[in-house]
Design a protein around this motif. Structure first.
Motif, mmCIF file in Angstrom:
data_model
loop_
_atom_site.group_PDB
_atom_site.id
_atom_site.type_symbol
_atom_site.label_atom_id
_atom_site.label_comp_id
_atom_site.label_asym_id
_atom_site.label_seq_id
_atom_site.Cartn_x
_atom_site.Cartn_y
_atom_site.Cartn_z
ATOM 1 N N ASN A 153 -8.699 6.348 7.927
ATOM 2 C CA ASN A 153 -9.301 6.027 6.757
ATOM 3 C C ASN A 153 -8.937 4.533 6.303
ATOM 4 O OD1 ASN A 153 -11.389 6.327 5.194
ATOM 5 N ND2 ASN A 153 -10.184 7.172 3.410
ATOM 6 N N HIS A 154 -7.373 4.474 6.774
ATOM 7 C CA HIS A 154 -6.851 3.109 6.285
ATOM 8 C C HIS A 154 -7.050 2.048 7.370
ATOM 9 C CE1 HIS A 154 -5.006 5.192 2.764
ATOM 10 N NE2 HIS A 154 -5.110 4.015 2.161
ATOM 11 N N GLU A 180 -4.268 11.849 1.902
ATOM 12 C CA GLU A 180 -3.086 11.681 1.592
ATOM 13 C C GLU A 180 -2.108 12.646 2.103
ATOM 14 O OE1 GLU A 180 -0.899 11.270 -2.406
ATOM 15 O OE2 GLU A 180 -2.140 9.619 -2.050
ATOM 16 N N GLY A 235 8.276 14.813 2.418
ATOM 17 C CA GLY A 235 9.500 14.325 1.266
ATOM 18 C C GLY A 235 10.547 13.516 1.725
ATOM 19 N N LEU A 273 -11.990 7.500 -4.593
ATOM 20 C CA LEU A 273 -10.530 8.098 -4.338
ATOM 21 C C LEU A 273 -10.421 9.462 -3.977
ATOM 22 C CD1 LEU A 273 -8.224 6.258 -4.531
ATOM 23 C CD2 LEU A 273 -7.266 7.911 -6.075
ATOM 24 N N SER A 274 -11.422 10.376 -4.219
ATOM 25 C CA SER A 274 -11.412 11.529 -4.028
ATOM 26 C C SER A 274 -11.206 11.703 -2.587
ATOM 27 C CB SER A 274 -12.540 12.286 -4.410
ATOM 28 O OG SER A 274 -12.657 12.109 -5.777
ATOM 29 N N GLY A 314 0.682 -1.249 0.172
ATOM 30 C CA GLY A 314 0.133 0.003 -0.023
ATOM 31 C C GLY A 314 0.808 1.308 0.039
ATOM 32 N N ARG A 315 0.074 2.239 0.429
ATOM 33 C CA ARG A 315 0.771 3.801 0.254
ATOM 34 C C ARG A 315 2.173 3.896 0.474
ATOM 35 N NH1 ARG A 315 -1.337 8.066 3.866
ATOM 36 N NH2 ARG A 315 0.785 8.020 4.504
ATOM 37 N N GLU A 350 -9.818 9.581 -0.470
ATOM 38 C CA GLU A 350 -8.749 9.010 -0.120
ATOM 39 C C GLU A 350 -7.518 10.113 -0.344
ATOM 40 O OE1 GLU A 350 -7.997 5.080 0.272
ATOM 41 O OE2 GLU A 350 -10.076 5.776 1.013
ATOM 42 N N LYS A 351 -7.540 10.561 -1.436
ATOM 43 C CA LYS A 351 -6.543 11.655 -1.795
ATOM 44 C C LYS A 351 -6.474 12.805 -0.839
ATOM 45 C CE LYS A 351 -6.012 11.167 -6.929
ATOM 46 N NZ LYS A 351 -5.001 9.816 -6.615
#
Lengths: 662, 346
Positions: free
Chosen positions: B339-340, B305, B310, B298-299, B215-216, B301-302
């Motif tokens: 959410n996850h 994020e 970085g 996904l909106s 995953g992410r 989810e995004k």
């Protein structure tokens, strides 16, 4: 006033939830999709082509047209999958670049894998099946033309459903095989996984039906005199591929259905919670997934065999060995699945069994390479584009096969597994084996499809750019893999020392993209400056499909050919050249043909509706879809008006137009 | 203009260059630079299999090149032309038997090494093996030292020349534990415990990573396997026990939530935590059925994020020159969120 505003707000909320928002790349895609759709609608309306589209294409059951539609769809998907690949390569050039966010990267590699295997390789393969197999057999069409059309439309709408996730709802992001528990509701709560399940499910049903259709076609529809030892080698490869399809695809259907039950009904087939087992999914998906790679590569082997014989002007060497090798590969494909999880912790005995059963496949494959080489030996090789792709395939596939054997050594796989070494290996066999083969087949049968050859000069440019790009792209990936880089990562530390290799690899990726653009240019250029093929046999080929005009008439063969030889058309040409009488042809008779039907198209839309409704858990959309499927099934069952005869006069006219007296 | 001729030169140069590149790259590739008995045997095995394959590969490529050049369809080519010749039993027997023999040898080698390198097989040594229980979490590694009573996150410290018994599991998606220079990888799976023995013969910092996509922030699941002398290891254990904070049950639940993490050291661990992680799955109920939930797009989810500032994943050399891996205490921050969240029902 207030009421109106809140409705507008609701619509806004809904739209920003329903459509993927927040990513400039996707907004760009939205615009591109809207413009393309508008352009297509405008052109069709302006030239009044809607009726033509409906009658000639959307409702057709003609295997040649179905084949062409498969190929067009596959090339579009190749473009999309290729853009995905270049986006990933771009992200990996500078690991701290924020070109793709981690989630977006995950979606891109997931869709790249699914599209390339299921929506590019499979339809391109089915397209070539449709174009060549009935013609090679001397048949009028496939055994079940209606089913063939239904298969195509199921694939098409499955692919559309999957692609829609890109802008609506969000793409799947769990990897191309969606291992649970990541792909379960707990790991992937979004709708992407449901798009994955239904997109593949709908098109997978079509693939299974195609497998059945072509087995029946090959067994039952061969021209008189075509004994099993006279069946063209490409048709043999299709048969072995279809045998694998009918065993593998039901496994895929069941696996995805169980995953859907887990996600939708809260079942526990693959969750450890509640007594399921995720490893069961991994077993099942690879029981389909490993045969799948043989499914797509076997027809490519058939194409290479046809092309090598044609352009060496020589009979295929070791026909019996070749057939035996292909059939044995299609069976042995079922004893290899576990090599995808040697590192699961199963005992040494299990690993040894699957390591050796995997290596054994190298034996028939190696034999085929020798047979191709000895087909060229003491022949006369001409370097046309189909032959160039075939020649490039040999070293590429031999090296890819070698790394495959290395991967099959279980304890060594503990180091290669899930690394870029693996990525390099399977791209080498899938591009070098499958894509090269389908390109060769596409160039080879292009004149039979459209009646003109593709431009050879541009084709050779495309060939060289592709090939150089290929090695520049994938050789460095073996190196970074052995240097510890794992697949599916969107960034890495500068201190890893992987940058130079990744940078080189990206250059190679873009070179392949340029190669693809050359192919597009080649097709466009050839359409504009086409030289009509009047002979029907522009390559000096060997099998039956070249004995009829190009493009083939609706009914294929005016009279059913009587086969007396393996390379029947070649032998016929030899006889004529030697001054002997050509084979006598029977008298013309009315030809029995299937009628077009709108039902495959309509039923596939219903399947699409069902899939879409279930993705969003909207039963009010899914249930009408189910009703539609039932109604179209009934409608087809009670339709007795399914065939007609082409009168002799019309056949005579068509043949005369193609320059053939009958 | 003849493209074939034009392109032949760059193609040849490309192949030669990549050969040189590959050959020179070998020295730095970490799989070929093992630091322990398992890794070295795997390297030997890779070399043997590569040689066996090359025995077929090189002659085939040479024959192929010769045939393609010799039998070109060119005016004045005096090579023999036999258009009907398409069968020769002797030749076919030869090339059926070559791959059969090579695969036979390879199969024997593979079988021998598969028993020898069975990851669950203890390494023979005078020293007693140390047990380390590794758990892959979303998106970090928890390493427990049950005998020492300490735990770390995202780094390992092991004594040199001592067999290490890794017990592996996952509390979340399936991952794979991989330290290339010490030996291969084994999957970590929720509800199951797998075993792998590894040993380091030299001190140093070795790259470790999660190899199976989860995953992410999967890319940030790298860790360092720091190998030290026995006395340094003992010193480190003592220091960790006195310096750090305790890992509690609640602390573990927080740690297990999705998000990345810095390195951490814990002075104590709750007893039986690893076993509870493994067994917890068979006791619990899973997620609520999907039809009871509103479909997530996904909106949403995004929007959740986060960028993690970085931070790049750790690599194989970074830790070499960096100061000693110390205790980071518990002063870390957790990223992200509900959410996850995995519904383990615990």
């Amino acid at each position: 006033m207030r009421g109106e505003a809140s409705v507008i707000d609701q619509i806004k909320d809904f739209a920003s939830w329903f459509f993927v928002s927040g990513d400039p790349l996707i907004y760009g895609a939205d615009v591109a999709i809207a413009l393309t759709t508008a352009a297509i609608i405008f052109v069709l309306s302006y030239f009044g082509k809607w009726g033509w589209l409906w009658r000639e294409w959307l409702t057709t059951v003609d295997h040649k047209r179905v084949g062409i539609m498969y190929i067009i769809a596959a090339l579009l998907m190749l473009f999309r999958g290729g853009v995905d690949a270049l986006m990933m390569r771009t992200q990996l050039v500078f690991p701290d670049m924020k070109f793709l966010s981690p989630e977006h990267y995950n979606e891109v590699f997931t869709t790249h894998g699914v599209i390339m295997i299921l929506f590019m390789a499979m339809p391109l393969m089915f397209g070539l099946f449709n174009i060549a197999v009935p013609l090679q057999l001397g048949a009028r069409d496939v055994a079940f033309p209606f089913l063939n059309s239904l298969s195509f439309w199921l694939f098409f709408f499955g692919a559309m459903l999957f692609n829609m996730s890109f802008v609506i709802g969000g793409s799947p992001n769990g990897g191309w095989l969606s291992y649970p528990p990541l792909s379960e509701l707990t790991g992937s709560p979004g709708v992407g996984e449901d798009f994955y399940i239904w997109g593949i499910q709908v098109s997978g049903i079509g693939s299974l039906m195609t497998g059945i259709n072509f087995i029946v076609t090959i067994v039952k529809m061969r021209a008189p005199g075509m004994t099993w030892s006279r069946v063209p080698i490409f048709t043999w490869s299709v048969l072995s591929s279809c045998i694998a399809i009918i065993v593998a695809f039901p496994v895929l259907t069941v696996t995805l259905a169980l995953l859907f039950l887990d996600r939708f009904l809260g079942a526990h087939f693959f969750t450890m919670d509640g007594g399921g087992n995720a490893m069961m999914y991994v077993n099942l998906i690879w029981m389909w997934g490993h045969p799948e790679v043989y499914i797509v590569v076997l027809p490519a082997f058939g194409i290479y065999s046809e092309v090598v014989a044609t352009f060496s002007k020589k009979r295929l060497f070791g026909y019996g060995s070749m057939v035996f090798a292909m059939l044995s590969i299609s069976i042995m494909a079922y004893f290899t699945w576990l090599h995808h999880f040697f590192t699961m912790g199963s005992g040494a005995n299990v690993n040894i069994f699957f390591a050796i059963s995997t290596m054994i496949i190298a034996i028939p494959t190696g034999v085929k390479i020798f047979n191709w080489l000895f087909t060229m030996f003491r022949g006369r090789i001409s370097f046309t584009t189909p032959m160039m792709w075939t020649l490039a395939f040999i070293p590429c596939f031999v090296v890819g096969g070698m790394t495959g054997v290395m991967l099959s050594v279980a304890p060594a796989d503990f180091q290669f597994h899930n690394s870029y070494f693996l990525i390099a290996h399977f791209h080498q066999v899938l591009i070098g084996g499958v894509a090269f083969g389908y390109f060769a087949g596409l160039y080879y049968w292009w004149p039979k499809m459209f009646g003109f050859k593709l431009n050879e000069t541009i084709g050779k440019w495309a060939f060289w750019i592709w090939n150089i790009g290929f090695y520049v792209c994938f050789m460095p990936q073996y190196v970074v893999g052995l240097d510890g880089m794992t697949r599916r990562i969107n960034s890495y530390g500068w201190d890893t020392g992987w940058w130079a290799m990744n940078f080189t690899s990206t250059i190679g990726g873009f070179l392949m993209g340029i190669g693809f653009l050359f192919q597009v240019w080649q097709i466009a250029h050839s359409i504009k400056f086409m030289e009509k093929d009047t002979t029907g046999d522009p390559w000096g080929a060997r099998t039956l499909e070249w004995s009829i005009p190009s493009p083939a008439p609706l009914y294929n063969f005016a009279t059913t050919p009587l086969v007396t030889d393996r390379d029947d058309w070649w032998e016929e040409k030899e006889r004529i050249a030697a001054g002997k009488m050509p084979k006598e042809k029977p008298k013309l008779e009315p030809i029995h043909m299937p009628k077009n039907s709108p039902i495959p198209f309509i039923q596939s839309i219903c399947w699409f509706t069902v899939g879409f409704g279930l993705v969003f858990h909207w039963l009010w959309i899914a249930i009408p879809g189910f009703v539609g499927i039932a109604l179209t099934l009934l409608a087809h069952s009670f339709n007795y008006d399914t065939d007609y005869y082409i009168p002799v006069d019309e056949i005579r006219q068509t043949e005369a137009k193609a320059g053939r007296g009958v | 203009m003849n493209i074939t001729k034009l392109m032949r030169l760059p193609a040849t140069i490309g192949v030669l260059a990549s050969t040189v590149l590959l050959a020179s790259g070998c020295k730095s590739m970490i799989v070929f630079d093992p630091k322990g008995p398992i890794g070295s045997q795997q390297r030997d095995l890779i070399n043997i299999t590569m040689l066996l394959c090359l025995i077929i590969l090189v002659p085939v490529l040479i024959i192929a090149a010769w045939i393609v050049v010799r039998f070109r369809d060119k005016k004045g080519n005096d090579a023999p032309y036999q258009p009907v010749w398409s069968h020769n039993t002797k030749l076919e027997i030869i090339w059926w038997s070559i791959p059969i023999i090579v695969i036979l040898i390879l199969a024997i080698v593979t079988a021998k090494y598969t028993y020898k390198l069975d990851p669950a097989k203890p390494i023979v040594s005078d020293k007693k093996a140390i047990t380390i229980q590794a758990t892959s979490l979303d998106w970090k590694w928890l390493f427990q030292y049950p005998d020492q009573g300490i735990a770390t996150v995202n780094y390992l410290v092991i004594p040199e020349k001592t067999p290490i018994k890794f017990e592996l599991t996952s509390d979340g998606p399936m991952n794979s534990f991989w330290v290339p220079q010490l030996g291969g990888m084994i999957y970590t799976m929720s509800g199951m415990a797998t075993t792998m023995y590894l040993q380091a013969d030299e001190t140093g910092n070795y790259m470790g990573t999660g190899a199976n996509f989860t995953g992410r922030d999967f890319a940030k699941m790298g860790f360092t396997a720091k190998t030290v002398s026995q006395s340094d290891f003992d010193g480190w254990v003592t220091e960790s026990k006195s310096g750090g904070s305790a890992l509690t049950e609640e602390g573990y639940q927080t740690l297990a939530k999705p998000g990345t993490s810095d390195r951490m050291t814990f002075a104590s661990i709750p007893s039986g935590l690893f076993e509870r992680i493994v067994h917890g799955y068979s006791m619990s109920r899973g997620a609520p059925p999907g039809y009871t939930l509103k479909a997530k797009t996904l909106s949403g989810e995004k929007a959740l994020e986060d960028s993690e500032g970085g931070q790049l994943p750790p690599g194989n050399n970074a830790q070499k020159d960096s100061p000693d891996v110390g205790s980071f205490g518990s002063g870390h921050t957790y990223h992200k969120l509900d959410n996850h969240h995995m519904y383990h029902g615990k």
